[in-house]
Design a protein around this motif. Structure first.
Motif, mmCIF file in Angstrom:
data_model
loop_
_atom_site.group_PDB
_atom_site.id
_atom_site.type_symbol
_atom_site.label_atom_id
_atom_site.label_comp_id
_atom_site.label_asym_id
_atom_site.label_seq_id
_atom_site.Cartn_x
_atom_site.Cartn_y
_atom_site.Cartn_z
ATOM 1 N N CYS A 113 0.820 -1.224 0.000
ATOM 2 C CA CYS A 113 0.000 0.000 0.000
ATOM 3 C C CYS A 113 0.849 1.267 0.000
ATOM 4 O O CYS A 113 0.305 2.371 -0.114
ATOM 5 N N GLY A 114 2.154 1.122 0.177
ATOM 6 C CA GLY A 114 3.010 2.301 0.260
ATOM 7 C C GLY A 114 3.121 2.874 1.646
ATOM 8 O O GLY A 114 3.579 4.009 1.825
ATOM 9 N N ALA A 115 2.700 2.094 2.658
ATOM 10 C CA ALA A 115 2.763 2.562 4.049
ATOM 11 C C ALA A 115 3.911 1.862 4.769
ATOM 12 O O ALA A 115 3.719 1.206 5.798
ATOM 13 N N SER A 116 5.103 2.011 4.256
ATOM 14 C CA SER A 116 6.246 1.239 4.750
ATOM 15 C C SER A 116 6.860 1.804 6.018
ATOM 16 O O SER A 116 7.776 1.208 6.588
ATOM 17 N N GLY A 117 6.364 2.946 6.499
ATOM 18 C CA GLY A 117 6.962 3.555 7.688
ATOM 19 C C GLY A 117 6.356 3.103 8.996
ATOM 20 O O GLY A 117 6.782 3.550 10.059
ATOM 21 N N MET A 118 5.378 2.212 8.964
ATOM 22 C CA MET A 118 4.684 1.815 10.183
ATOM 23 C C MET A 118 5.432 0.709 10.917
ATOM 24 O O MET A 118 6.081 -0.132 10.318
ATOM 25 N N GLN A 119 5.322 0.727 12.247
ATOM 26 C CA GLN A 119 5.930 -0.305 13.076
ATOM 27 C C GLN A 119 5.168 -0.416 14.390
ATOM 28 O O GLN A 119 4.392 0.467 14.743
ATOM 29 N N ILE A 120 5.390 -1.523 15.101
ATOM 30 C CA ILE A 120 4.769 -1.698 16.408
ATOM 31 C C ILE A 120 5.497 -0.821 17.418
ATOM 32 O O ILE A 120 6.731 -0.756 17.443
ATOM 33 N N ALA A 121 4.740 -0.144 18.247
ATOM 34 C CA ALA A 121 5.306 0.794 19.214
ATOM 35 C C ALA A 121 5.954 0.075 20.387
ATOM 36 O O ALA A 121 5.650 -1.084 20.687
ATOM 37 N N GLY A 122 6.839 0.786 21.066
ATOM 38 C CA GLY A 122 7.381 0.327 22.333
ATOM 39 C C GLY A 122 6.472 0.728 23.478
ATOM 40 O O GLY A 122 5.422 1.358 23.272
ATOM 41 N N ASN A 123 6.879 0.400 24.682
ATOM 42 C CA ASN A 123 6.016 0.621 25.840
ATOM 43 C C ASN A 123 6.389 1.836 26.678
ATOM 44 O O ASN A 123 5.512 2.481 27.256
ATOM 45 N N THR A 124 7.650 2.166 26.734
ATOM 46 C CA THR A 124 8.111 3.215 27.631
ATOM 47 C C THR A 124 8.728 4.368 26.850
ATOM 48 O O THR A 124 8.963 4.273 25.638
ATOM 49 N N LEU A 125 9.021 5.440 27.553
ATOM 50 C CA LEU A 125 9.658 6.591 26.918
ATOM 51 C C LEU A 125 11.021 6.211 26.352
ATOM 52 O O LEU A 125 11.437 6.727 25.309
ATOM 53 N N ALA A 126 11.681 5.265 26.999
ATOM 54 C CA ALA A 126 12.987 4.820 26.505
ATOM 55 C C ALA A 126 12.873 4.039 25.204
ATOM 56 O O ALA A 126 13.858 3.914 24.468
ATOM 57 N N ASP A 127 11.671 3.537 24.906
ATOM 58 C CA ASP A 127 11.462 2.739 23.690
ATOM 59 C C ASP A 127 11.029 3.568 22.495
ATOM 60 O O ASP A 127 10.708 3.019 21.437
ATOM 61 N N ILE A 128 10.986 4.881 22.633
ATOM 62 C CA ILE A 128 10.436 5.732 21.582
ATOM 63 C C ILE A 128 11.224 5.551 20.278
ATOM 64 O O ILE A 128 12.449 5.421 20.278
ATOM 65 N N ALA A 129 10.501 5.500 19.163
ATOM 66 C CA ALA A 129 11.128 5.283 17.857
ATOM 67 C C ALA A 129 11.643 6.593 17.277
ATOM 68 O O ALA A 129 11.291 7.689 17.732
ATOM 69 N N VAL A 130 12.472 6.482 16.260
ATOM 70 C CA VAL A 130 12.985 7.672 15.572
ATOM 71 C C VAL A 130 11.810 8.463 14.997
ATOM 72 O O VAL A 130 10.923 7.903 14.352
ATOM 73 N N ASN A 131 11.789 9.746 15.280
ATOM 74 C CA ASN A 131 10.749 10.671 14.803
ATOM 75 C C ASN A 131 9.373 10.442 15.437
ATOM 76 O O ASN A 131 8.394 11.051 14.999
ATOM 77 N N GLU A 132 9.283 9.572 16.434
ATOM 78 C CA GLU A 132 7.994 9.388 17.118
ATOM 79 C C GLU A 132 7.757 10.558 18.065
ATOM 80 O O GLU A 132 8.686 11.065 18.708
ATOM 81 N N VAL A 133 6.509 10.984 18.179
ATOM 82 C CA VAL A 133 6.162 12.109 19.036
ATOM 83 C C VAL A 133 6.294 11.736 20.510
ATOM 84 O O VAL A 133 6.385 10.560 20.870
ATOM 85 N N HIS A 134 6.256 12.746 21.339
ATOM 86 C CA HIS A 134 6.116 12.551 22.787
ATOM 87 C C HIS A 134 4.626 12.612 23.103
ATOM 88 O O HIS A 134 3.918 13.486 22.619
#
Length: 268
Positions: A113-134
């Motif tokens: 579909c062209g939605a290749s940027g999606m991933q399963i989130a982490g649980n804690t603030l330390a697990d935040i992904a690149v460019n993920e919001v706070h």
């Protein structure tokens, strides 16, 4: 097939999460019941199984729930939005594909579909992904005290708004861009159940044929819409409430207010 049973001998998951005799109604649950939230219980209430036993993995949580939390209704007779039902669907995908849920969905659904940027989130603030919001919790809610990774198949993804729209365009029934599902499959998932005509297979349904879904957790509120006119949009926020009130309705109204001048002008 949508009529395939999920638990018990000869079913999709067989005895992977317990063995016969199961509690009442468990072996009657079909794939369609889970997709349409008509399995008979395990609703999104104060007793939602997905927010209990945070140390349990998927298997242990499912075994515990089907053994100790009886269904209130016979499958197919009652609608109740069930995060837990979609957790089970994630395990169905793993069983049939032989892959992890996230890998299969990324490869077979999102990338086409062209939605290749999606991933399963982490649980804690330390697990935040690149460019993920706070995420900002209000009213004492802590966005970083959730087992989000365990929510994978019912609310564990992180995405941009454009990712979500790309996905919607891949299942909207219009020729451009090409859909990843057959026209018959798209009609099936976009049709409400006899028990609750306002919800199909993963989509809320309006009388005009619009399909949408909203989501809300501590620290976030989202909406994804695909209209019967072939226009899709998404809106994401990094908090859940305004003045201690859920902002789902406000977000929906805001997005429609933004879209109406564009559609009325014919700029699609």
């Amino acid at each position: 097939k949508l009529t395939d049973h999920i638990f018990g001998t000869g079913s999709v998951l067989g005895n992977d999460f317990g063995s016969a005799p199961f509690a009442a109604y468990i072996e009657e649950i079909t794939l369609l019941h889970l997709l349409t939230h008509t399995c008979g219980g395990w609703g999104n209430t104060g007793n939602d199984p997905m927010f209990s036993h945070p140390r349990f993995d998927h298997k242990r949580l499912i075994v515990e729930t089907i053994a100790n939390h009886p269904l209130q209704f016979q499958p197919g007779q009652h609608y109740s939005y069930s995060n837990f039902g979609y957790c089970i669907l994630g395990r169905v995908i793993e069983k049939l594909s032989g892959e992890s849920y996230s890998n299969f969905v990324q490869t077979e659904v999102l990338k086409p579909c062209g939605a290749s940027g999606m991933q399963i989130a982490g649980n804690t603030l330390a697990d935040i992904a690149v460019n993920e919001v706070h995420y900002y919790g209000q009213g004492g809610q802590n966005p970083y005290n959730l087992k989000v990774s365990r929510m994978d198949s019912h609310g564990g993804w992180i995405a941009t708004a454009s990712d979500l729209v790309s996905f919607a365009l891949g299942v909207d029934g219009f020729p451009t861009p090409p859909d990843i599902l057959s026209s018959q499959s798209i009609k099936t998932i976009s049709k409400g159940s006899t028990v609750y005509p306002k919800y199909g297979c993963g989509w809320s349904i309006s009388p005009t044929g619009n399909c949408w879904h909203m989501g809300s957790l501590p620290g976030t509120c989202t909406i994804l819409v695909r209209t019967s006119r072939g226009i899709s949009w998404a809106g994401l926020t990094n908090t859940r409430t305004v003045d201690q009130k859920p902002m789902t309705d406000d977000l929906d109204l805001l997005m429609w207010k933004m879209m109406r001048p564009i559609t009325e002008a014919g700029r699609v």
